[in-house]
Design an enzyme around this catalytic site. Sequence first.
Site, PDB file in Angstrom:
ATOM      1  N   ASP A 113       0.866  -1.167   0.000  1.00  0.00           N
ATOM      2  CA  ASP A 113       0.000   0.000   0.000  1.00  0.00           C
ATOM      3  C   ASP A 113       0.909   1.225   0.000  1.00  0.00           C
ATOM      4  O   ASP A 113       2.100   1.128   0.317  1.00  0.00           O
ATOM      5  CB  ASP A 113      -0.901  -0.020   1.232  1.00  0.00           C
TER       6      ASP A 113
ATOM      7  N   ASP B 214      -7.170  -1.583   3.794  1.00  0.00           N
ATOM      8  CA  ASP B 214      -6.259  -2.636   3.349  1.00  0.00           C
ATOM      9  C   ASP B 214      -6.678  -4.015   3.843  1.00  0.00           C
ATOM     10  O   ASP B 214      -6.106  -5.019   3.404  1.00  0.00           O
ATOM     11  CB  ASP B 214      -4.837  -2.355   3.853  1.00  0.00           C
TER      12      ASP B 214
END
Length: 833
Positions: free
Chosen positions: A533, A728
């Site tokens: 990420d 996430d």
Amino acid sequence: MFARDGAVAVNQRPPLRADAANGTLARCYHCDDEAIDSALTQAAQGAPRYFCCPGCLAATETIEALGLAPYYRQREGTASRPLGLAERDAALALFNDPILTRDCVQSHDNGERTVRLLLEGLRCAACAWLIEQRLGRVEGVVSVRVDFAHAQAFVRWDPARLALPAVLDAVWALGYRAWPFDPLQQQEQLRRERVDCMRRFGIAALCAMQVMMVASAFYFDAGPLAADEQRRWLEGLNLLTTLPVVLWCAVPFYRGAWRALRHRLAGMDLPVSVGILLGFAGSLWHFLSGVGPTYFDSVTMFVSLLLGARYVDLRGQELSAVQLGRLHQVQPVLVRRLEDDSNGTQEQQVLMQRLQPGDRVRVLPGEWLAVDGVVLAGCSSVDEHVLTGESRPVSKTPGARVLQGSVNLDSPLILQVTAVGREAFAARMAAAVAEAARRRPPVAALAARVAVWFTGGVLLLALATALFYAFATHLPWLPATVAVLVISCPCALSLATPAALAAATDGLLARGVALLRGPALETLADVTHVVFDKTGTLTLGQPALVRTVCAATSQPSDVLTLAAALAAHSEHPLARALMAAAPEGTRPIAEAPLATPGAGLVATVDGARCLLGSRRYAQTTFPALQLPSAALPLQEVCLIRNGEWLAFFYLADVLRPEARAVVDTLRASGLRLAIFSGDRAPVVAALGAELGITDARAGLLPAEKAAAIAALQATGAKVAVVGEGVNDAPMLAGAAVSFALANATEQARLAADFSCMTPGLTPIAASFQLARRARRVLWQNLAWALGYNLLALPLAVCGWVQPWGAALCMSLSSLAVTINAQRLRRTDAPDRR
């Protein structure tokens, strides 16, 4: 959790009755304590049974009334004395309060509950069988499983039909004690096992040295000691010295072998026990008959070396338990709860278990935080290094979150409780790590199955060797048979994978990474792709000033000072970043500020109308304003004064200092890297170019990230994901392996396979290196264990290895795999693929 000492008195040996001298001393039928014929008796099959107290008599009657009398024929040792009625009532009172047992009981969706109990007084597998049979017949108990090896019981029951004290009472009525499981008690139990093993090893080693010293006279006998009388005298001395080793030091091996046989298994303690007893029995027979050599030296050496190897293994287990125990920080028993009444706010000290979400508590400087919560009042610094690895104190102001296990450092804090007990974040993390440690990856399960079959094969080979030497040769059968049993002991094979996995888990904790899913360590070594990420993972998640573009009439320091004066009236992250970048010194005062959320603000500074905000906000406020095009594809803030632009500030999320080094390390190890982000494409592309990552995808929603991971894995790739946000969590859950950083949300950390306890990305690279080293060490251990046995067994069968040599080889083999595994605990070892 529940202190047993001081709560109730248990298993105290009673004094003899005053009239014992006039009676015939007898033993209690149930617990084997002192009893006399004038005490309680019971007639059974024409013979009296004696009991030392009414509790033992009641326990025996209960066992026989339930049809469980075979227990007395199957047990290997005597039972513990039951608690007295008054003592039992006092103990049960502890568990009538559901608040005190909240952290020990797990609730299920159908309303049933499960409790994990720590059992006292278990002597053998028959004790476990008795408890299972008794609890299984209690109305309301759904299922029960007793783990004799760890002295634990897992009981599932229906609270609508049965209360927890009734479950405990059923166990105590049999003469055992049951207490809700406490991880700290488990650490203490490991310590006691290690100390006991050390004592046995010390006695065995001393006896072995004495026996070897006497036996050396036989090895180097030049003639004078050949006289039968002298030889028998020395052999008798060795026999006496060997007795403590065989009768006490080796008892743990006998127990392990018997437990395995009771469950129709062939554990590694079985050939060990057979070898010890066969070697001792054969030597005793040779000594008594006066014919044949004795092998007391081999027996004592075997036991002492095996105990030494077991001590090393127990020490490793204890170190792992200590590492895990850092998640179980000492919590205060009493806390200060705040309550409002007619007299104002009152402070009361209550048990930590009585707190509920929504309660308010006061935490003084120097105290542990007993709960997860939110700061309501007060400003202080908190030490969170146990949970996040951050060595520096973290400032906490009203609205900030705090975690159980932290330490308040400076000033009192008033907290609102959000989670307590096992619902707290630290407790859930510890539970996940403990569950991961209990789950075995496929290679460990395969090695355990191979060890069981190998043990059976060794016993058959030893029998065949004995028969061959006894009937097909004129050579003695005992030395070769004992050598086969001893040299091929599957200790190394059984320890090969558990030792490596335990050391690797401990090594991860030492590097600041908690393993939350057991098989993930094996999978991590096979990963081919790593997906990051962006915001908060590769970057710090905080904007910082990257570049300032000034008008021809402006200076950077002057425009930053003016921008800071305006930004002081905003809490926006971009405003905070501009204030941090401004030079120190006196700043002008911004008067009559007017803020437009998400756009900017206007204020008067030294009589001039000034604006700080976005390009669109500036053009809307000053329609005639002419602005140059953007210089960089980053977040832009304009500074306008009296309708003329003075500066453009370009800000971006700052790359983590260690990010480039970690990315280079992972790329050098052969991994393919990618960035999946929800940020704008120009920002993500610029970050990918800076790090040399070509696969940089932008504008992805959480579901799209998870779909991209699934598509990548469908091509055969094994993907590891690194993230930290709530968005996430789907991506973390869908990957083959996932990491959550120390700054991650609770949802992300509990959804991941690995949770970083140390800030930054460095633990990620260290985890990949350790996983590959762990796989190498694991296969090295397996190759060594199998290769050693394939080489040693033929030598033992041929009679080329004496029993003492077999004992030495076997112990060195076990020590080799254990010591090889301990290398994984090192934090400075390089990665060699």
